[in-house]
Design an enzyme around this catalytic site. Structure first.
Site, PDB file in Angstrom:
ATOM      1  N   ASP A   1      71.106 -32.299 -72.641  1.00 23.25           N
ATOM      2  CA  ASP A   1      71.627 -33.199 -73.671  1.00 23.25           C
ATOM      3  C   ASP A   1      70.486 -33.735 -74.540  1.00 23.25           C
ATOM      4  O   ASP A   1      69.357 -33.882 -74.061  1.00 23.25           O
ATOM      5  CB  ASP A   1      72.380 -34.364 -73.006  1.00 23.25           C
ATOM      6  CG  ASP A   1      73.269 -35.104 -73.988  1.00 23.25           C
ATOM      7  OD1 ASP A   1      73.507 -34.583 -75.095  1.00 23.25           O
ATOM      8  OD2 ASP A   1      73.712 -36.207 -73.659  1.00 23.25           O
TER       9      ASP A   1
ATOM     10  N   HIS B   1      69.215 -27.537 -81.395  1.00 23.02           N
ATOM     11  CA  HIS B   1      69.723 -26.501 -80.483  1.00 23.02           C
ATOM     12  C   HIS B   1      68.734 -25.334 -80.404  1.00 23.02           C
ATOM     13  O   HIS B   1      68.504 -24.773 -79.340  1.00 23.02           O
ATOM     14  CB  HIS B   1      71.095 -26.005 -80.958  1.00 23.02           C
ATOM     15  CG  HIS B   1      72.148 -27.076 -80.962  1.00 23.02           C
ATOM     16  ND1 HIS B   1      72.323 -27.943 -79.902  1.00 23.02           N
ATOM     17  CD2 HIS B   1      73.072 -27.434 -81.895  1.00 23.02           C
ATOM     18  CE1 HIS B   1      73.312 -28.786 -80.193  1.00 23.02           C
ATOM     19  NE2 HIS B   1      73.777 -28.499 -81.390  1.00 23.02           N
TER      20      HIS B   1
ATOM     21  N   LEU C   1      65.622 -14.505 -60.121  1.00 22.24           N
ATOM     22  CA  LEU C   1      66.326 -15.750 -60.472  1.00 22.24           C
ATOM     23  C   LEU C   1      67.756 -15.475 -60.909  1.00 22.24           C
ATOM     24  O   LEU C   1      67.998 -14.563 -61.698  1.00 22.24           O
ATOM     25  CB  LEU C   1      65.566 -16.438 -61.619  1.00 22.24           C
ATOM     26  CG  LEU C   1      66.168 -17.750 -62.123  1.00 22.24           C
ATOM     27  CD1 LEU C   1      65.890 -18.889 -61.136  1.00 22.24           C
ATOM     28  CD2 LEU C   1      65.616 -18.113 -63.504  1.00 22.24           C
TER      29      LEU C   1
HETATM   30  C1  FPP Z   1      73.855 -31.120 -76.100  1.00 19.57           C
HETATM   31  O1  FPP Z   1      73.095 -31.810 -77.074  1.00 19.57           O
HETATM   32  C2  FPP Z   1      73.588 -29.699 -76.229  1.00 19.57           C
HETATM   33  C3  FPP Z   1      74.531 -28.752 -76.495  1.00 19.57           C
HETATM   34  C4  FPP Z   1      75.962 -29.065 -76.647  1.00 19.57           C
HETATM   35  C5  FPP Z   1      74.156 -27.337 -76.697  1.00 19.57           C
HETATM   36  C6  FPP Z   1      73.152 -26.816 -75.720  1.00 19.57           C
HETATM   37  C7  FPP Z   1      72.764 -25.486 -76.156  1.00 19.57           C
HETATM   38  C8  FPP Z   1      71.498 -24.992 -76.138  1.00 19.57           C
HETATM   39  C9  FPP Z   1      70.322 -25.709 -75.626  1.00 19.57           C
HETATM   40  C10 FPP Z   1      71.251 -23.629 -76.651  1.00 19.57           C
HETATM   41  C11 FPP Z   1      71.751 -22.631 -75.669  1.00 19.57           C
HETATM   42  C12 FPP Z   1      70.960 -21.431 -75.778  1.00 19.57           C
HETATM   43  C13 FPP Z   1      70.521 -20.728 -74.733  1.00 19.57           C
HETATM   44  C14 FPP Z   1      69.647 -19.587 -75.010  1.00 19.57           C
HETATM   45  C15 FPP Z   1      70.882 -21.037 -73.350  1.00 19.57           C
HETATM   46  P1  FPP Z   1      73.836 -32.672 -78.182  1.00 19.57           P
HETATM   47  O2  FPP Z   1      74.009 -31.828 -79.392  1.00 19.57           O
HETATM   48  O3  FPP Z   1      75.102 -33.244 -77.609  1.00 19.57           O
HETATM   49  O4  FPP Z   1      72.772 -33.778 -78.438  1.00 19.57           O
HETATM   50  P2  FPP Z   1      73.042 -35.282 -78.889  1.00 19.57           P
HETATM   51  O5  FPP Z   1      73.696 -35.978 -77.712  1.00 19.57           O
HETATM   52  O6  FPP Z   1      71.671 -35.788 -79.159  1.00 19.57           O
HETATM   53  O7  FPP Z   1      73.923 -35.229 -80.095  1.00 19.57           O
END
Ligand code: FPP
Length: 234
Positions: free
Chosen positions: A14, A31, A125
């Site tokens: 997050d 992201h 893994l």
């Molecule tokens: C939450 O942060 C994150 C997500 C909903 C997306 C997570 C996805 C990735 C890290 C990319 C995935 C890619 C791979 C290669 C695994 P948020 O957007 O809710 O953050 P905020 O709470 O600050 O708004």
């Protein structure tokens, strides 16, 4: 319960959006940086004794985001992992996607199949990526699958054990997580691995996911080793 040679770490990644906004960047930049952190963690995790890593990339609730962001996250995942495939195979990483695939865009679900197929025989893994995943949806699916077996006369309610229930889950075949980490300064489990995390050690961190460092994972693993897990006993 995991044996001492296994270590399963699950992560709610997050804080990507806030990381980007703090820098005056669009949310998708967070992201993208978050995906780079996934790459680095996957490479380093086995060296820390981690044998399985389950990461929350897209939840059943994330469809409520603007369509552009939804599409970006789903395609970011498949494009990055597809690019990393030769490296993942050389690291013996087996990739599995957990979640409801039916609602994924066709090109995403085709890429997911190809990624899984390419790494299926890797014996290092276990990288489980939760994509269109919800813990309640997973439990409901398991309940419905077993109910259907009962209705068909191939099972009776008395036969249901925790082990059998495990076998209906998307994460079947994986020992439950020993550690669940959530970044982003929120102390919630947000519908992640609800059945599986029954005895997990929980770590809630103030760090935003794009700022997550290998040293932090190392610290968590060391702290975990010093915790006394009693699984309900004295
Ligand atoms: C939450 O942060 C994150 C997500 C909903 C997306 C997570 C996805 C990735 C890290 C990319 C995935 C890619 C791979 C290669 C695994 P948020 O957007 O809710 O953050 P905020 O709470 O600050 O708004």
């Amino acid at each position: 319960m995991a044996t001492s040679s296994q270590l399963h770490v699950a992560i709610v990644m997050d804080g990507n959006g806030r990381w980007a906004v703090e820098r005056g960047l669009p949310r998708i930049a967070g992201h993208r940086q978050g995906a780079q952190v996934v790459h680095d963690i996957v490479a380093a995790a086995p060296g820390l004794g981690v044998t399985a890593l389950t990461i929350f990339a897209f939840s059943t609730e994330n469809w409520k985001r603007p369509p552009d962001e939804v599409s970006y996250i789903l395609h970011l995942f498949v494009s990055m992992v597809t690019k990393w495939l030769p490296e993942l195979v050389s690291q013996h990483v087996r990739v599995r996607i957990i979640g409801d695939r039916a609602a994924l865009p066709g090109d995403v679900s085709a890429s997911v199949e190809a990624i899984e197929k390419r790494t299926a025989s890797c014996d290092g893994l276990h990288l489980n990526v939760a994509l269109n995943y919800g813990g309640r949806a997973e439990i409901l699916l398991a309940a419905k699958t077993f109910a259907a077996e009962c209705a068909a006369g191939t099972a009776t309610p008395e036969e249901l054990t925790e082990e059998r229930f495990d076998s209906y889950l998307w994460l079947k075949g994986e020992a439950p997580p020993d550690i669940v980490v959530r970044t982003g300064a929120e102390s919630r489990v947000s519908n992640f691995l609800l059945w599986e995390m029954a005895y997990a050690e929980l770590f809630f961190l103030d760090v935003l996911w794009p700022d997550f460092k290998l040293a932090t994972l190392d610290m968590i693993v060391q702290k975990f080793k010093s915790r006394n897990r009693r699984f309900g006993s004295l």
